[in-house]
Scaffold this active site. Sequence first.
Site, PDB file in Angstrom:
ATOM      1  N   ALA A  15     -12.504   7.729 -42.132  1.00 59.82           N
ATOM      2  CA  ALA A  15     -11.684   6.794 -42.915  1.00 59.82           C
ATOM      3  C   ALA A  15     -10.261   6.732 -42.349  1.00 59.82           C
ATOM      4  CB  ALA A  15     -11.667   7.232 -44.387  1.00 59.82           C
ATOM      5  N   ARG A  41     -22.698  13.240 -33.444  1.00 56.66           N
ATOM      6  CA  ARG A  41     -23.365  12.137 -34.162  1.00 56.66           C
ATOM      7  C   ARG A  41     -22.875  10.771 -33.683  1.00 56.66           C
ATOM      8  NH1 ARG A  41     -22.342  16.059 -38.063  1.00 56.66           N
ATOM      9  NH2 ARG A  41     -20.220  15.337 -38.347  1.00 56.66           N
ATOM     10  N   ARG A 101      -0.082  23.225 -42.112  1.00 56.60           N
ATOM     11  CA  ARG A 101       1.069  22.685 -42.864  1.00 56.60           C
ATOM     12  C   ARG A 101       2.057  23.754 -43.319  1.00 56.60           C
ATOM     13  NH1 ARG A 101      -2.510  18.908 -46.664  1.00 56.60           N
ATOM     14  NH2 ARG A 101      -2.972  17.235 -45.197  1.00 56.60           N
ATOM     15  N   CYS A 130      -1.632  13.820 -48.774  1.00 53.80           N
ATOM     16  CA  CYS A 130      -1.384  12.424 -49.143  1.00 53.80           C
ATOM     17  C   CYS A 130      -0.769  12.286 -50.546  1.00 53.80           C
ATOM     18  CB  CYS A 130      -2.659  11.609 -49.032  1.00 53.80           C
ATOM     19  SG  CYS A 130      -4.082  12.357 -49.807  1.00 53.80           S
ATOM     20  N   LYS A 215      -1.262  22.457 -52.902  1.00 52.36           N
ATOM     21  CA  LYS A 215      -0.674  21.856 -51.696  1.00 52.36           C
ATOM     22  C   LYS A 215       0.564  21.043 -52.059  1.00 52.36           C
ATOM     23  CE  LYS A 215      -5.057  21.304 -49.257  1.00 52.36           C
ATOM     24  NZ  LYS A 215      -6.116  20.338 -48.941  1.00 52.36           N
ATOM     25  N   HIS A 244      -3.794   5.824 -53.818  1.00 53.74           N
ATOM     26  CA  HIS A 244      -3.546   6.771 -54.910  1.00 53.74           C
ATOM     27  C   HIS A 244      -2.427   6.250 -55.819  1.00 53.74           C
ATOM     28  CE1 HIS A 244      -6.048   9.501 -52.829  1.00 53.74           C
ATOM     29  NE2 HIS A 244      -5.179  10.390 -52.390  1.00 53.74           N
TER      30      HIS A 244
HETATM   31  N1  LIG Z   1      -8.736  10.326 -46.341  1.00 54.05           N
HETATM   32  C1  LIG Z   1      -7.463  10.514 -46.573  1.00 54.05           C
HETATM   33  O1  LIG Z   1      -6.828   9.777 -47.334  1.00 54.05           O
HETATM   34  C2  LIG Z   1      -6.731  11.626 -45.917  1.00 54.05           C
HETATM   35  C3  LIG Z   1      -5.366  11.725 -46.118  1.00 54.05           C
HETATM   36  C4  LIG Z   1      -4.668  12.744 -45.501  1.00 54.05           C
HETATM   37  C5  LIG Z   1      -5.348  13.632 -44.716  1.00 54.05           C
HETATM   38  N2  LIG Z   1      -6.687  13.526 -44.551  1.00 54.05           N
HETATM   39  C6  LIG Z   1      -7.374  14.507 -43.695  1.00 54.05           C
HETATM   40  O2  LIG Z   1      -7.898  13.835 -42.564  1.00 54.05           O
HETATM   41  C7  LIG Z   1      -9.099  14.470 -42.159  1.00 54.05           C
HETATM   42  C8  LIG Z   1     -10.228  13.443 -42.073  1.00 54.05           C
HETATM   43  O3  LIG Z   1     -10.323  12.746 -43.262  1.00 54.05           O
HETATM   44  P1  LIG Z   1     -11.187  11.436 -43.427  1.00 54.05           P
HETATM   45  O4  LIG Z   1     -10.930  11.014 -44.808  1.00 54.05           O
HETATM   46  O5  LIG Z   1     -10.950  10.472 -42.319  1.00 54.05           O
HETATM   47  O6  LIG Z   1     -12.693  12.025 -43.317  1.00 54.05           O
HETATM   48  P2  LIG Z   1     -14.044  11.313 -42.914  1.00 54.05           P
HETATM   49  O7  LIG Z   1     -14.035   9.861 -43.247  1.00 54.05           O
HETATM   50  O8  LIG Z   1     -15.109  12.156 -43.511  1.00 54.05           O
HETATM   51  O9  LIG Z   1     -14.093  11.447 -41.321  1.00 54.05           O
HETATM   52  C9  LIG Z   1     -14.263  12.688 -40.691  1.00 54.05           C
HETATM   53  C10 LIG Z   1     -14.131  12.518 -39.196  1.00 54.05           C
HETATM   54  O10 LIG Z   1     -14.237  13.812 -38.589  1.00 54.05           O
HETATM   55  C11 LIG Z   1     -15.206  13.759 -37.557  1.00 54.05           C
HETATM   56  N3  LIG Z   1     -15.889  15.032 -37.394  1.00 54.05           N
HETATM   57  C12 LIG Z   1     -16.589  15.725 -38.310  1.00 54.05           C
HETATM   58  N4  LIG Z   1     -17.109  16.847 -37.740  1.00 54.05           N
HETATM   59  C13 LIG Z   1     -16.721  16.835 -36.456  1.00 54.05           C
HETATM   60  C14 LIG Z   1     -16.956  17.692 -35.341  1.00 54.05           C
HETATM   61  N5  LIG Z   1     -17.696  18.808 -35.456  1.00 54.05           N
HETATM   62  N6  LIG Z   1     -16.389  17.374 -34.146  1.00 54.05           N
HETATM   63  C15 LIG Z   1     -15.656  16.256 -34.027  1.00 54.05           C
HETATM   64  N7  LIG Z   1     -15.408  15.393 -35.026  1.00 54.05           N
HETATM   65  C16 LIG Z   1     -15.943  15.690 -36.228  1.00 54.05           C
HETATM   66  C17 LIG Z   1     -16.192  12.701 -38.023  1.00 54.05           C
HETATM   67  O11 LIG Z   1     -16.944  12.258 -36.928  1.00 54.05           O
HETATM   68  P3  LIG Z   1     -18.471  11.751 -37.101  1.00 54.05           P
HETATM   69  O12 LIG Z   1     -18.389  10.368 -37.672  1.00 54.05           O
HETATM   70  O13 LIG Z   1     -18.998  11.776 -35.709  1.00 54.05           O
HETATM   71  O14 LIG Z   1     -19.145  12.711 -38.024  1.00 54.05           O
HETATM   72  C18 LIG Z   1     -15.230  11.652 -38.570  1.00 54.05           C
HETATM   73  O15 LIG Z   1     -14.688  10.919 -37.503  1.00 54.05           O
HETATM   74  C19 LIG Z   1      -9.328  15.598 -43.173  1.00 54.05           C
HETATM   75  O16 LIG Z   1      -8.755  16.775 -42.637  1.00 54.05           O
HETATM   76  C20 LIG Z   1      -8.562  15.156 -44.359  1.00 54.05           C
HETATM   77  O17 LIG Z   1      -8.142  16.215 -45.181  1.00 54.05           O
HETATM   78  C21 LIG Z   1      -7.402  12.535 -45.113  1.00 54.05           C
END
Ligand SMILES: NC(=O)c1ccc[n+]([C@@H]2O[C@H](COP(=O)([O-])OP(=O)(O)OC[C@H]3O[C@@H](n4cnc5c(N)ncnc54)[C@H](OP(=O)(O)O)[C@@H]3O)[C@@H](O)[C@H]2O)c1
Length: 341
Positions: A15, A41, A101, A130, A215, A244
């Site tokens: 995302a 994947r 962090r 966030c 956090k 949010h």
């Molecule tokens: N969503 C938010 O609003 C937000 C805000 C601030 C911070 N974050 C942080 O950002 C990070 C990702 O969040 P997200 O919401 O984008 O999650 P997400 O939609 O679940 O995406 C996860 C990503 O990580 C990759 N990934 C998972 N396992 C992996 C591995 N073993 N090696 C390499 N890549 C891998 C996935 O790739 P595949 O598709 O190949 O599985 C996908 O690209 C988290 O640490 C989260 O806490 C998120």
Amino acid sequence: MKNDPVVAIVGVTGAVGAEFIATMDRRNVRVGRLKALASARSAGKTLSFRGQTITIEELNERSFEGVDIALFSAGSGISKKFAPIAVRSGAVVVDNSSAFRMDPNVPLVIPEINANRIRDHKGIIANPNCAAITALVPLWPIHQTNRIKRVIIATYQAASGAGAAAMDELVQSTRASLNGQVYTPQVMPHPYAFNLFSHNTTIDPETGYNDEETKVIKETRKIFEDDRIAIGVTCVRVPVLRAHCEAITFECEKPISEHDVRRILATAPGVRIVDDREKNYFPMPVDASGQDDVLVGRIRKDLSDPSGHSIAMFVAADQLLKGAALNAVQIAELLPERAMA
Ligand SMILES: NC(=O)c1ccc[n+]([C@@H]2O[C@H](COP(=O)([O-])OP(=O)(O)OC[C@H]3O[C@@H](n4cnc5c(N)ncnc54)[C@H](OP(=O)(O)O)[C@@H]3O)[C@@H](O)[C@H]2O)c1
């Protein structure tokens, strides 16, 4: 251009990863070459960046050779393992996870607040939580004018904060519910359609606070460089896809009026006031989605504090942008040695 930085995105299919691509494109940042990294994947799939087709590669220990800037967004386990490898390869890492962090050697940066900390980095710069970013962008200019002693925050957090799979679960479970079908939650701990629940992070059995709340408390103190600020937080997941919201009440050292807050926020970077009492129009996720600014409204005196030191307000921000991808790209743009801006 040849000397423009080579940028790697770790978690490019997620995302936040998708928003990294869109944000870099929209802000016209200089990118010599883009490396798109994800898990096995996704390896071999393609994406488009500025008219070029880029093949997604599986993240491995050699992924960072020749990379100048690595934007990480694949969870804290991946960051803990691969960010130091990226730094050893010569990249500067901007990490979206919580892995570093609170490390005293890692700057925790919201550019509107503490861009000056970027220069202290030793290879890694952390992007804050966030929910913290959403509250702190508007609170900081107030805090600078009239120190905030105490703040109480209640969050209304969107599905996208938990990643692409959680967004999908909200859509699928809502559809199932409308069709009268049973849906068993796969990603969230509770039914998500037409429901809300306490934030889906681990709860400290001693304090009763979940990780998200902790956090916000710890990161606020680090970013504001103010260990004395008193903070109470309740984090809740709501059935909204994106952006949010937060109800925020704060108490200042000196008296403060709603007029003071409006005046301060009118020129605050990263803030847009949306506060129309006549039309009952205030910050909403649908208006915050896709926007860079934190929307602030319902600015009013906190009637529970007759001393006139306290204000209540309601904010909304796209946490995939200002809470994640945008904030990280802003940091990367400010790296003096990498010439991305
Ligand atoms: N969503 C938010 O609003 C937000 C805000 C601030 C911070 N974050 C942080 O950002 C990070 C990702 O969040 P997200 O919401 O984008 O999650 P997400 O939609 O679940 O995406 C996860 C990503 O990580 C990759 N990934 C998972 N396992 C992996 C591995 N073993 N090696 C390499 N890549 C891998 C996935 O790739 P595949 O598709 O190949 O599985 C996908 O690209 C988290 O640490 C989260 O806490 C998120």
